[in-house]
Design a protein around this motif. Structure first.
Motif, PDB file in Angstrom:
ATOM      1  N   ARG A 491       0.814  -1.219   0.000  1.00 58.86           N
ATOM      2  CA  ARG A 491       0.000   0.000   0.000  1.00 58.86           C
ATOM      3  C   ARG A 491       0.846   1.267   0.000  1.00 58.86           C
ATOM      4  NH1 ARG A 491      -4.227   0.198   4.622  1.00 58.86           N
ATOM      5  NH2 ARG A 491      -2.392  -0.365   5.865  1.00 58.86           N
ATOM      6  N   VAL A 492       1.977   1.238   0.703  1.00 63.64           N
ATOM      7  CA  VAL A 492       2.815   2.430   0.791  1.00 63.64           C
ATOM      8  C   VAL A 492       3.407   2.762  -0.575  1.00 63.64           C
ATOM      9  CG1 VAL A 492       4.901   3.420   1.803  1.00 63.64           C
ATOM     10  CG2 VAL A 492       3.324   2.113   3.228  1.00 63.64           C
ATOM     11  N   ALA A 493       3.964   1.760  -1.260  1.00 62.67           N
ATOM     12  CA  ALA A 493       4.531   2.001  -2.588  1.00 62.67           C
ATOM     13  C   ALA A 493       3.448   2.471  -3.555  1.00 62.67           C
ATOM     14  CB  ALA A 493       5.203   0.741  -3.118  1.00 62.67           C
ATOM     15  N   GLY A 494       2.240   1.910  -3.429  1.00 64.73           N
ATOM     16  CA  GLY A 494       1.141   2.343  -4.273  1.00 64.73           C
ATOM     17  C   GLY A 494       0.795   3.806  -4.056  1.00 64.73           C
ATOM     18  N   ALA A 495       0.817   4.241  -2.798  1.00 63.48           N
ATOM     19  CA  ALA A 495       0.532   5.647  -2.488  1.00 63.48           C
ATOM     20  C   ALA A 495       1.585   6.564  -3.094  1.00 63.48           C
ATOM     21  CB  ALA A 495       0.471   5.836  -0.971  1.00 63.48           C
ATOM     22  N   TYR A 496       2.842   6.167  -3.008  1.00 68.43           N
ATOM     23  CA  TYR A 496       3.906   6.989  -3.583  1.00 68.43           C
ATOM     24  C   TYR A 496       3.783   7.073  -5.102  1.00 68.43           C
ATOM     25  CZ  TYR A 496       6.493   7.584   0.768  1.00 68.43           C
ATOM     26  OH  TYR A 496       6.866   7.970   2.035  1.00 68.43           O
ATOM     27  N   ALA A 497       3.421   5.967  -5.734  1.00 70.01           N
ATOM     28  CA  ALA A 497       3.273   5.979  -7.187  1.00 70.01           C
ATOM     29  C   ALA A 497       2.160   6.934  -7.611  1.00 70.01           C
ATOM     30  CB  ALA A 497       2.985   4.569  -7.692  1.00 70.01           C
ATOM     31  N   VAL A 498       1.009   6.870  -6.941  1.00 74.84           N
ATOM     32  CA  VAL A 498      -0.106   7.759  -7.278  1.00 74.84           C
ATOM     33  C   VAL A 498       0.269   9.213  -6.989  1.00 74.84           C
ATOM     34  CG1 VAL A 498      -2.481   8.369  -6.693  1.00 74.84           C
ATOM     35  CG2 VAL A 498      -1.841   5.960  -6.936  1.00 74.84           C
ATOM     36  N   HIS A 499       0.974   9.436  -5.871  1.00 73.82           N
ATOM     37  CA  HIS A 499       1.410  10.794  -5.527  1.00 73.82           C
ATOM     38  C   HIS A 499       2.267  11.375  -6.648  1.00 73.82           C
ATOM     39  CE1 HIS A 499       4.200  13.374  -2.718  1.00 73.82           C
ATOM     40  NE2 HIS A 499       3.651  14.094  -3.665  1.00 73.82           N
ATOM     41  N   ARG A 500       3.236  10.635  -7.113  1.00 72.93           N
ATOM     42  CA  ARG A 500       4.144  11.177  -8.111  1.00 72.93           C
ATOM     43  C   ARG A 500       3.482  11.281  -9.490  1.00 72.93           C
ATOM     44  NH1 ARG A 500       6.538  14.322  -5.081  1.00 72.93           N
ATOM     45  NH2 ARG A 500       7.460  13.314  -3.269  1.00 72.93           N
ATOM     46  N   MET A 501       2.475  10.471  -9.743  1.00 73.52           N
ATOM     47  CA  MET A 501       1.675  10.690 -10.949  1.00 73.52           C
ATOM     48  C   MET A 501       0.969  12.040 -10.863  1.00 73.52           C
ATOM     49  SD  MET A 501      -0.073   6.974 -11.662  1.00 73.52           S
ATOM     50  CE  MET A 501       0.894   5.553 -12.160  1.00 73.52           C
ATOM     51  N   GLY A 502       0.482  12.375  -9.671  1.00 76.90           N
ATOM     52  CA  GLY A 502      -0.143  13.674  -9.468  1.00 76.90           C
ATOM     53  C   GLY A 502       0.850  14.811  -9.617  1.00 76.90           C
ATOM     54  N   CYS A 503       2.064  14.603  -9.125  1.00 83.23           N
ATOM     55  CA  CYS A 503       3.131  15.608  -9.271  1.00 83.23           C
ATOM     56  C   CYS A 503       3.432  15.844 -10.748  1.00 83.23           C
ATOM     57  CB  CYS A 503       4.379  15.137  -8.534  1.00 83.23           C
ATOM     58  SG  CYS A 503       5.834  16.190  -8.725  1.00 83.23           S
ATOM     59  N   ALA A 505       1.374  15.356 -13.255  1.00 84.67           N
ATOM     60  CA  ALA A 505       0.238  16.085 -13.823  1.00 84.67           C
ATOM     61  C   ALA A 505       0.316  17.564 -13.463  1.00 84.67           C
ATOM     62  CB  ALA A 505      -1.075  15.482 -13.323  1.00 84.67           C
ATOM     63  N   LEU A 506       0.768  17.868 -12.262  1.00 84.76           N
ATOM     64  CA  LEU A 506       0.869  19.256 -11.814  1.00 84.76           C
ATOM     65  C   LEU A 506       1.835  20.045 -12.687  1.00 84.76           C
ATOM     66  CD1 LEU A 506       0.113  21.313  -9.483  1.00 84.76           C
ATOM     67  CD2 LEU A 506       2.248  20.572  -8.394  1.00 84.76           C
ATOM     68  N   VAL A 507       3.010  19.500 -12.930  1.00 87.27           N
ATOM     69  CA  VAL A 507       3.999  20.235 -13.720  1.00 87.27           C
ATOM     70  C   VAL A 507       3.694  20.170 -15.210  1.00 87.27           C
ATOM     71  CG1 VAL A 507       5.798  19.902 -11.996  1.00 87.27           C
ATOM     72  CG2 VAL A 507       5.586  18.254 -13.863  1.00 87.27           C
ATOM     73  N   SER A 508       2.689  19.369 -15.582  1.00 89.60           N
ATOM     74  CA  SER A 508       2.263  19.294 -16.985  1.00 89.60           C
ATOM     75  C   SER A 508       1.011  20.123 -17.230  1.00 89.60           C
ATOM     76  CB  SER A 508       1.993  17.831 -17.370  1.00 89.60           C
ATOM     77  OG  SER A 508       3.142  17.033 -17.170  1.00 89.60           O
ATOM     78  N   ASP A 509       0.598  20.905 -16.218  1.00 89.19           N
ATOM     79  CA  ASP A 509      -0.551  21.819 -16.333  1.00 89.19           C
ATOM     80  C   ASP A 509      -1.907  21.119 -16.400  1.00 89.19           C
ATOM     81  OD1 ASP A 509       0.962  24.048 -16.125  1.00 89.19           O
ATOM     82  OD2 ASP A 509       0.843  24.659 -18.221  1.00 89.19           O
ATOM     83  N   ASP A 510      -1.974  19.841 -16.053  1.00 96.98           N
ATOM     84  CA  ASP A 510      -3.259  19.138 -16.002  1.00 96.98           C
ATOM     85  C   ASP A 510      -3.769  19.199 -14.566  1.00 96.98           C
ATOM     86  OD1 ASP A 510      -5.451  17.512 -16.225  1.00 96.98           O
ATOM     87  OD2 ASP A 510      -4.396  15.849 -17.199  1.00 96.98           O
ATOM     88  N   MET A 511      -4.343  20.361 -14.183  1.00 97.86           N
ATOM     89  CA  MET A 511      -4.667  20.606 -12.786  1.00 97.86           C
ATOM     90  C   MET A 511      -5.817  19.744 -12.267  1.00 97.86           C
ATOM     91  SD  MET A 511      -2.367  22.477 -11.801  1.00 97.86           S
ATOM     92  CE  MET A 511      -1.012  22.961 -12.850  1.00 97.86           C
ATOM     93  N   ALA A 512      -6.781  19.457 -13.125  1.00 94.80           N
ATOM     94  CA  ALA A 512      -7.899  18.633 -12.674  1.00 94.80           C
ATOM     95  C   ALA A 512      -7.412  17.230 -12.307  1.00 94.80           C
ATOM     96  CB  ALA A 512      -8.965  18.568 -13.764  1.00 94.80           C
ATOM     97  N   ARG A 513      -6.603  16.643 -13.179  1.00 97.77           N
ATOM     98  CA  ARG A 513      -6.075  15.301 -12.889  1.00 97.77           C
ATOM     99  C   ARG A 513      -5.103  15.343 -11.711  1.00 97.77           C
ATOM    100  NH1 ARG A 513      -5.561  10.236 -14.259  1.00 97.77           N
ATOM    101  NH2 ARG A 513      -3.542   9.187 -14.373  1.00 97.77           N
ATOM    102  N   ALA A 514      -4.295  16.407 -11.624  1.00 99.87           N
ATOM    103  CA  ALA A 514      -3.372  16.532 -10.498  1.00 99.87           C
ATOM    104  C   ALA A 514      -4.135  16.534  -9.183  1.00 99.87           C
ATOM    105  CB  ALA A 514      -2.545  17.811 -10.638  1.00 99.87           C
ATOM    106  N   GLY A 515      -5.223  17.316  -9.124  1.00 95.57           N
ATOM    107  CA  GLY A 515      -6.009  17.366  -7.890  1.00 95.57           C
ATOM    108  C   GLY A 515      -6.591  16.017  -7.529  1.00 95.57           C
ATOM    109  N   GLU A 516      -7.064  15.307  -8.539  1.00 91.02           N
ATOM    110  CA  GLU A 516      -7.656  13.991  -8.289  1.00 91.02           C
ATOM    111  C   GLU A 516      -6.616  13.004  -7.759  1.00 91.02           C
ATOM    112  OE1 GLU A 516      -9.499  10.331 -10.977  1.00 91.02           O
ATOM    113  OE2 GLU A 516      -9.457  12.377 -11.787  1.00 91.02           O
ATOM    114  N   LEU A 517      -5.457  12.949  -8.418  1.00 96.70           N
ATOM    115  CA  LEU A 517      -4.418  11.992  -8.020  1.00 96.70           C
ATOM    116  C   LEU A 517      -3.807  12.343  -6.663  1.00 96.70           C
ATOM    117  CD1 LEU A 517      -2.662  11.539 -11.479  1.00 96.70           C
ATOM    118  CD2 LEU A 517      -3.926   9.781 -10.220  1.00 96.70           C
ATOM    119  N   LEU A 518      -3.515  13.609  -6.450  1.00 95.48           N
ATOM    120  CA  LEU A 518      -2.898  14.017  -5.185  1.00 95.48           C
ATOM    121  C   LEU A 518      -3.852  13.814  -4.026  1.00 95.48           C
ATOM    122  CD1 LEU A 518      -1.165  17.244  -6.534  1.00 95.48           C
ATOM    123  CD2 LEU A 518      -0.001  15.150  -5.777  1.00 95.48           C
TER     124      LEU A 518
END
Length: 751
Positions: A491-503, A505-518
């Motif tokens: 579960r911990v590794a899964g959380a980190y993977a989703v977190h960094r997917m959100g990161c 998305a954030l630097v790629s200007d996809d704010m809606a997806r970033a908010g969802e993933l983070l």
């Protein structure tokens, strides 16, 4: 803007000379003349002849000249004198990176490090000092040749046992000290160890003979000085003569320099006790500096009790076989390279080298684990300094992990555990190097009992690649981590993977997806009971996504909570990013004074940790605060000073409309208020600032604006520092309320 000429800059990283430089006046002058006539000078000679000390003395002389009164003759090194110590570098892939670090370059992009070096040096005039390149002579020669061709203002002063053999190189063999200088050095070093020691008529003959027998080699003389603490000059000479007779068949003629040095080291080795010899051999496994705790863990055993190590270290110090150094990480020790190599030979002959290398690796894996935990504590800055000091040993430990295929998982664990250093202390390029290597070499470990180590390395790789702007590599690593975590129910590794997917998305200007993933990652962290700097950074990144979408209230709530937790735990790195978002909100609400205070703290923290990503963002927003306060010239200076930082941060990543908005808006406002010509002049002034100069200026703040009437109001644009892309003229946006700059009266027409 402040009046007066730009102060002369004398950047560089030369260490201070703690023990003083004795003699060599003629050689120093000659070396200076050689540097006047050649762009590459290599001082060669046997180990211990004093190459390093001489080139450092010459480099200090060059730096002092560059810092003197403005003189066209001294402009040659106006961009400083820089030392790159290469003796501990074994991996050719790290050669260019080590040189970049020595020059103070931090690059978060995926550009080849050689390209970064060439671009940095292309228009600079500086002296680069290279020391200890023998183990990588071909790679060093290739790099130096390329940089000299592409950087006309670059000169190189190298020290090695052999030349680089390049066209245009002046190879200058260094002779031993002459008799008078050798005697002066021996007396100076002996007096430093024993203040009661003095040259007398009674001991002069023996001391002069000792200098002659040691061929005037500085290292050999320093070793002898260590022995004069307990033996008389006559006793030292007597023992040394016996040693010479053994190695040279009784010949009393002049001895080859390398044999004189080896004789002096071997003689010192024979005079050591069994415990001292054993510790000497075992200490040779360290690269660069080490501390007492490391020495005790790695070197102690049934034949060398741990409580004896401290006393034995003291004895080796007294004999000049170890050097004690005060560093930001505390008291540390190191061996001179010739002494270390001698000890390593003995360790190999004892058949104990592999075991000691593994103990060395285990210690540094434990140290990295402890540092990762302590990163989330008041000791964060101390941890950063410690890992910086231990980097050569951590590199050695990583190499050891990769030596055996069945131990690659240890390398994955170690490279992943150092995420805080790679991401938080400006080491993305090196982190990417080790993460790629450990994962490439450990492909067969997927699904094994070591899966958790592989998953950690994967999410860290995804994080590092995202910060470098390499979205393809980032997403590939993160999807692999997420899927592997699901299979292994980690579960911990899964959380980190989703977190960094959100990161990403954030630097790629996809704010809606970033908010969802983070948001999802935060829930996963809470369910797993995880709380550390990463978790808090996830919360700050979610706040950024909300702020970029106009939800300032939600962003403020999240970042205030992060700030409170950070202050309670003593965490500063993540706190700086929370302060950045809070400053943005303050600026949006008109609180420029509070925004400045928050950003000043943010700048100071990011500079402490060498985090260029956070630093350049804070400086850009501070420039917008500055122009809003009514200081467009100072804002232009900050804008200009930030430009070189963008080169290292990576325009691909920060081509984001959201992250670019403060810079573009400030540029538009200050440009309209100053005019094109004056804005460009102020920006050039800023580009001339060193990094330390930029930080000092940002923290000091602008001087009071002269009472010359109100500033004109800029035309158009948005007052929101981070408006949504596509809605502003400056950052691509319109239709957002305008707020006048300080000093503009109500009702004054735009323009």
């Amino acid at each position: 803007m402040r009046s007066g000429p730009i102060p002369r800059r004398t950047p560089g990283n030369l260490p201070s000379d703690l023990s003083g430089f004795v003699g060599r006046a003629g050689e120093l002058a000659e070396l200076g003349r050689l540097l006047d006539s050649s762009r590459l000078v290599t001082v060669t000679g046997a180990g211990g002849v004093g190459k390093t000390r001489l080139v450092l003395a010459a480099a200090r002389a060059a730096a002092d000249a560059a810092a003197g009164p403005a003189d066209p003759a001294q402009e040659r090194y106006c961009d400083g004198v820089w030392l790159a110590e290469l003796a501990s570098v074994r991996d050719p892939a790290l050669l260019e990176l080590t040189l970049a670090e020595a020059l103070g370059l931090t690059d978060h992009t995926t550009r080849p490090t050689r390209t970064v070096l060439a671009e940095h040096l292309a228009e600079r005039r500086l002296l680069l000092v290279l020391d200890g390149f023998e183990q990588l002579v071909d790679e060093t020669a290739d790099l130096v040749r390329d940089l000299l061709r592409r950087s006309p203002g670059l000169r190189v002063l190298a020290a090695g046992r052999r030349p680089l053999t390049l066209d245009g190189e002046l190879s200058w063999p260094l002779a031993p000290l002459d008799p008078e200088e050798a005697l002066a050095l021996l007396i100076e070093r002996t007096s430093a160890a024993d203040p009661a020691f003095a040259l007398t008529e009674a001991n002069r003959t023996a001391l002069a003979e000792l200098c002659a027998r040691l061929d005037g080699l500085p290292l050999a003389l320093e070793l002898a000085a260590g022995r004069l603490r307990t033996l008389s000059p006559a006793q030292v000479l007597s023992r040394l003569e016996d040693r010479f007779a053994l190695l040279t068949g009784g010949s009393r003629g002049a001895l080859p320099r390398h044999r004189a040095l080896r004789t002096a080291i071997g003689w010192s080795h024979e005079l050591c006790t069994a415990g001292e010899r054993l510790l000497w051999a075992r200490l040779s496994v360290f690269a660069g500096q080490f501390d007492l705790d490391a020495a005790e863990y790695v070197c102690a055993g049934p034949d060398l009790p741990v409580d004896s190590v401290l006393d034995l270290v003291g004895e080796l110090l007294g004999q000049s076989l170890l050097v004690r150094e005060e560093t930001a990480a505390g008291v540390r020790y190191r061996m001179l390279e010739s002494v270390r190599i001698y000890g390593a030979g003995w360790l190999e002959s004892l058949g104990d080298a592999r075991r000691l290398r593994r103990r060395h690796r285990d210690w540094y894996m434990g140290l990295a684990t402890w540092c990762e935990l302590d990163w989330f504590s008041p000791r964060q800055e101390e941890v950063a300094a410690l890992v910086e000091a231990e980097l050569p040993n951590l590199r050695l430990a990583l190499e050891c992990c990769l030596d055996e295929p069945e131990e690659t998982h240890l390398g994955q664990y170690l490279a992943g555990t150092l995420w805080f250093y790679w991401a938080g202390c400006g080491r993305l390029t090196e982190g990417r190097h080790w993460l790629d290597r450990t994962l490439e070499d450990g492909l067969g470990l997927a699904g094994s009992e070591y899966e958790s180590s592989r998953l950690k390395a994967l999410w860290v790789l995804g994080y590092v690649a995202a910060l470098q702007g390499d979205s393809v590599a980032s997403m590939s690593a993160l999807y692999e981590c997420r899927d592997g975590a699901a299979r292994s129910e980690n579960r911990v590794a899964g959380a980190y993977a989703v977190h960094r997917m959100g990161c990403l998305a954030l630097v790629s200007d996809d704010m809606a997806r970033a908010g969802e993933l983070l948001g999802s990652a935060l829930e996963r962290y809470r369910e797993a009971g995880e709380l550390n700097s990463n978790v808090l950074m996830c919360q700050v990144e979610l706040a950024m996504a909300l702020a970029f979408q106009g939800d300032l209230a939600g962003a403020l709530s999240l970042c205030r909570e992060v700030r409170d937790i950070c202050e309670e735990r003593g965490e500063r790195w993540t706190k700086a990013y929370a302060l950045y978002v809070l400053a943005y909100a303050e600026l949006d609400a008109g609180g420029t004074a509070e925004a400045r205070r928050l950003l000043a703290e943010c700048v100071a923290i990011n500079h402490t940790f060498r985090d260029r990503v956070g630093l350049v963002l804070a400086v850009e927003l501070l420039a917008l605060v500055t122009v809003t306060e009514g200081h467009p010239a100072e804002a232009a200076v900050l804008q200009g000073a930030a430009e070189p930082l963008w080169d290292g941060v990576g325009m691909r990543l920060f081509g984001s409309g959201y992250f670019n908005a403060p810079r573009l808006m400030c540029q538009e406002r200050a440009g309209e208020l100053l005019g094109t010509e004056r804005y460009a002049s102020c920006a050039r002034h800023g580009r001339a600032l060193s990094l330390d100069g930029l930080v000092e200026r940002a923290l000091r703040g602008p001087e009071p604006a002269p009472a010359a009437g109100p500033l004109p109001r800029p035309r158009g644009g948005s007052d929101r520092p981070m408006a949504r892309p596509g809605t502003s003229t400056a950052a691509g946006a319109t239709g957002v309320k305008n707020r006048k700059p300080a000093g503009s009266p109500e009702g004054e027409p735009a323009g």
